[in-house]
Design a protein around this motif. Structure first.
Motif, mmCIF file in Angstrom:
data_model
loop_
_atom_site.group_PDB
_atom_site.id
_atom_site.type_symbol
_atom_site.label_atom_id
_atom_site.label_comp_id
_atom_site.label_asym_id
_atom_site.label_seq_id
_atom_site.Cartn_x
_atom_site.Cartn_y
_atom_site.Cartn_z
ATOM 1 N N GLU A 77 0.850 -1.192 0.000
ATOM 2 C CA GLU A 77 0.000 0.000 0.000
ATOM 3 C C GLU A 77 0.891 1.250 0.000
ATOM 4 N N ARG A 78 1.348 1.629 -1.181
ATOM 5 C CA ARG A 78 2.353 2.689 -1.272
ATOM 6 C C ARG A 78 1.817 4.073 -0.941
ATOM 7 N N GLU A 79 0.504 4.208 -0.926
ATOM 8 C CA GLU A 79 -0.060 5.513 -0.586
ATOM 9 C C GLU A 79 0.237 5.893 0.870
ATOM 10 N N ARG A 80 0.560 4.904 1.713
ATOM 11 C CA ARG A 80 0.912 5.200 3.098
ATOM 12 C C ARG A 80 2.113 6.145 3.172
ATOM 13 N N ALA A 81 3.057 5.965 2.227
ATOM 14 C CA ALA A 81 4.272 6.776 2.234
ATOM 15 C C ALA A 81 4.005 8.225 1.862
ATOM 16 N N ALA A 82 2.830 8.509 1.303
ATOM 17 C CA ALA A 82 2.500 9.875 0.889
ATOM 18 C C ALA A 82 1.710 10.632 1.956
ATOM 19 N N THR A 83 1.432 10.005 3.072
ATOM 20 C CA THR A 83 0.631 10.666 4.100
ATOM 21 C C THR A 83 1.470 11.714 4.849
ATOM 22 N N PRO A 84 0.829 12.782 5.345
ATOM 23 C CA PRO A 84 1.555 13.778 6.147
ATOM 24 C C PRO A 84 2.221 13.172 7.378
ATOM 25 N N ALA A 85 1.590 12.166 7.963
ATOM 26 C CA ALA A 85 2.169 11.545 9.154
ATOM 27 C C ALA A 85 3.498 10.867 8.829
ATOM 28 N N PHE A 86 3.557 10.125 7.717
ATOM 29 C CA PHE A 86 4.809 9.465 7.348
ATOM 30 C C PHE A 86 5.867 10.504 6.990
ATOM 31 N N ASP A 143 5.338 11.087 23.162
ATOM 32 C CA ASP A 143 4.518 12.256 22.874
ATOM 33 C C ASP A 143 4.789 12.766 21.457
ATOM 34 N N THR A 144 6.050 12.747 21.050
ATOM 35 C CA THR A 144 6.420 13.210 19.711
ATOM 36 C C THR A 144 5.804 12.334 18.631
ATOM 37 N N LEU A 145 5.873 11.017 18.804
ATOM 38 C CA LEU A 145 5.310 10.098 17.809
ATOM 39 C C LEU A 145 3.781 10.184 17.777
ATOM 40 N N ALA A 146 3.180 10.347 18.941
ATOM 41 C CA ALA A 146 1.716 10.467 18.980
ATOM 42 C C ALA A 146 1.258 11.739 18.277
ATOM 43 N N ASN A 147 1.926 12.847 18.551
ATOM 44 C CA ASN A 147 1.546 14.113 17.914
ATOM 45 C C ASN A 147 1.752 14.075 16.409
ATOM 46 N N ALA A 148 2.776 13.382 15.953
ATOM 47 C CA ALA A 148 3.068 13.313 14.517
ATOM 48 C C ALA A 148 2.048 12.467 13.762
ATOM 49 N N THR A 149 1.317 11.626 14.501
ATOM 50 C CA THR A 149 0.394 10.698 13.843
ATOM 51 C C THR A 149 -1.042 10.873 14.307
ATOM 52 N N GLY A 150 -1.355 12.025 14.859
ATOM 53 C CA GLY A 150 -2.715 12.259 15.321
ATOM 54 C C GLY A 150 -3.147 11.327 16.429
ATOM 55 N N GLY A 151 -2.186 10.864 17.223
ATOM 56 C CA GLY A 151 -2.492 9.967 18.334
ATOM 57 C C GLY A 151 -2.584 8.506 17.957
ATOM 58 N N ALA A 152 -2.284 8.176 16.706
ATOM 59 C CA ALA A 152 -2.473 6.793 16.243
ATOM 60 C C ALA A 152 -1.366 5.848 16.704
ATOM 61 N N LEU A 153 -0.130 6.360 16.862
ATOM 62 C CA LEU A 153 1.002 5.484 17.168
ATOM 63 C C LEU A 153 1.402 5.622 18.631
ATOM 64 N N LYS A 154 1.393 4.490 19.339
ATOM 65 C CA LYS A 154 1.793 4.459 20.749
ATOM 66 C C LYS A 154 3.223 3.917 20.877
ATOM 67 N N TYR A 155 3.894 4.323 21.951
ATOM 68 C CA TYR A 155 5.279 3.918 22.196
ATOM 69 C C TYR A 155 5.472 3.813 23.700
ATOM 70 N N PHE A 156 5.911 2.657 24.182
ATOM 71 C CA PHE A 156 6.160 2.488 25.617
ATOM 72 C C PHE A 156 7.061 1.276 25.843
ATOM 73 N N SER A 157 7.606 1.206 27.042
ATOM 74 C CA SER A 157 8.418 0.053 27.420
ATOM 75 C C SER A 157 7.610 -0.874 28.314
#
Length: 444
Positions: free
Chosen positions: A43-52, A263-277
């Motif tokens: 799905e190459r359109e993913r690479a064209a999104t503002p988030a990516f 917080d940086t990754l969440a803001n860049a993706t509209g809250g879609a991507l989570k990151y934790f240990s």
């Protein structure tokens, strides 16, 4: 050493057809290009999104530390727009992420770096189609393999992830038995050459931050809604005070950095991507006790860094001589049968007198905490205290040699309390509550 230059970060590019991402940098009259090789995406359109696009730009800043440190100038410039929060993130990577590098090269940079970039006030759009599944970085050591067991037992779907996998990463992933997602990272050869030449600096970079940003690109391209790290609470303890700040070899594994990058990754993706240990509530000793529950990874894992360089695997799984080997041996000893531990390492590291200085540094009885991914000083001392009372270990040369100094410096009561604290899970973490409850129910 010229420090009046500006470190320039050019706009990165990504070709979804080949999976190649290119990152270019300029430092005075020097130019560099680093290349990532990602699996090709249907799905190459993913690479064209503002988030990516945003994540690609942020990755360019983070990868840039390897080239910036050649001369460590005060000015960083890019034509890539950043929000105020993103500026703070980038400065943190270049200040605290390179804290060890500055300390060991005696460079005062904290609070002095200048970042020149356009302002970005455009709201981010949500990343498209991120499924409820996990990208799990595998380092080949005990920590990520404990995460494998925890995620498996709570029934969470995950994919092993690694950058430039080799040695114990490959053998660990094979033992895990799940299809991995791998990325190749090709550093500019001229940067590597110059790092060995007079007139240029070299040193430690925040590899966890680097690999995390690479993982974020893959999460968006292949549809993962969370990146789960395996960093323990001990990683937040620093090594030395330098230039008015605590410097930490493991800074990009610390809770403070985890919260910032999440917080940086969440803001860049509209809250879609989570990151934790997943392991943040645990001490290194607690993780060792969890690893000891099973033996399926005994013959494939390694936490030793000495034998695993950029050039590849050029030694046994454990060198047995570095502080990392010594620390891992020490924290396993209270929880693992002696015969099993000797089988893993090939020898008894606590019965070799030449290792005594290294073990003393780990326990705070000499020198400073080593510039390695090792646990807290008091944690190491507490494990030693346990061994002085352990039938299998109390007669070993190093345990006998340091016992008196250990008791004199800390006292038995403090060491007892420290060991109890090591085995008590912290509530200071960033794990989603539902998952935290499931993992806590299993990890007993």
């Amino acid at each position: 050493m010229p420090v009046t230059e500006t470190f320039h970060i050019d706009r990165p590019s990504f070709d979804p057809e080949s999976g190649e991402a290119r990152f270019s940098y300029r430092l005075g009259d020097l130019t560099f290009t680093e290349i990532l090789g990602l699996p090709t995406v249907a799905e190459r359109e993913r690479a064209a999104t503002p988030a990516f696009r945003k994540l690609l730009d942020l990755t360019a800043f983070v990868l840039g530390v390897s080239y910036f440190k050649l001369r460590a100038p005060f000015d960083i410039a890019a034509g890539l727009p950043l929000s105020e929060a993103e500026r703070a993130f980038v400065i943190d990577v270049y200040e605290n992420g390179l804290g060890e590098f500055y300390a060991r090269n005696d460079l005062a940079r904290f609070g002095r770096l200048r970042l020149s970039v356009p302002d970005d006030s455009v709201p981010r759009k949500e990343a498209p189609g991120l499924a409820e599944r996990t990208l799990l970085p595998i380092g080949g050591g005990k920590d990520s393999l404990v995460s494998v067991e925890l995620l498996s037992h709570v029934g969470m779907d995950f994919t092993p992830f690694a950058v430039n996998p080799k040695g114990p990463i490959l053998t660990s992933v094979e033992a895990i038995g799940r299809e991995p997602l791998y990325v190749t990272r090709s550093l500019d050869a001229e940067m590597i050459r110059l790092g060995k030449e007079p007139g240029y600096y070299n040193g430690h970079v925040p590899s966890t931050a680097i690999n995390s940003m690479i993982a974020s690109l893959c999460a968006l391209l292949f549809g993962y809604d969370q990146i789960v790290l395996s960093n323990e609470r001990s990683a937040s303890e620093g090594n030395v005070e330098f230039d008015g700040r605590e410097t930490n070899h493991q800074y990009s594994k610390s809770l403070g950095f985890e919260l910032l990058i999440a917080d940086t990754l969440a803001n860049a993706t509209g809250g879609a991507l989570k990151y934790f240990s997943l392991l943040r509530p645990y001490s290194e000793a607690r993780i060792a006790s969890l690893f000891a529950h099973g033996d399926r990874f005994d013959a494939v894992f390694s936490s030793c860094n000495r034998n695993f360089r950029l050039s590849g695997h050029d030694g046994p799984l454990w060198c047995g001589e570095c502080p990392k080997c010594h620390f891992v041996f020490l924290i396993f000893a209270p929880f693992m049968a002696k015969e099993r531990l000797l089988r893993i390492f090939g020898k008894n590291l606590l019965d070799i007198p030449a290792n005594e200085r290294s073990f003393r540094e780990l326990a705070g009885l000499a020198g400073q905490k080593p510039w390695e991914c090792v646990g807290e000083i008091l944690e190491a001392a507490a494990c030693f205290y346990t061994l002085t009372r352990h039938a299998d270990w109390h007669e070993d040369a190093i345990v006998r040699s340091i016992k008196a100094d250990l008791f004199a410096q800390y006292g038995e009561e403090k060491l007892q309390l420290a060991m109890a604290e090591c085995l008590t899970d912290s509530r200071d973490h960033h794990i989603p509550p539902a998952l935290a409850a499931k993992v806590a129910a299993y990890a007993v």
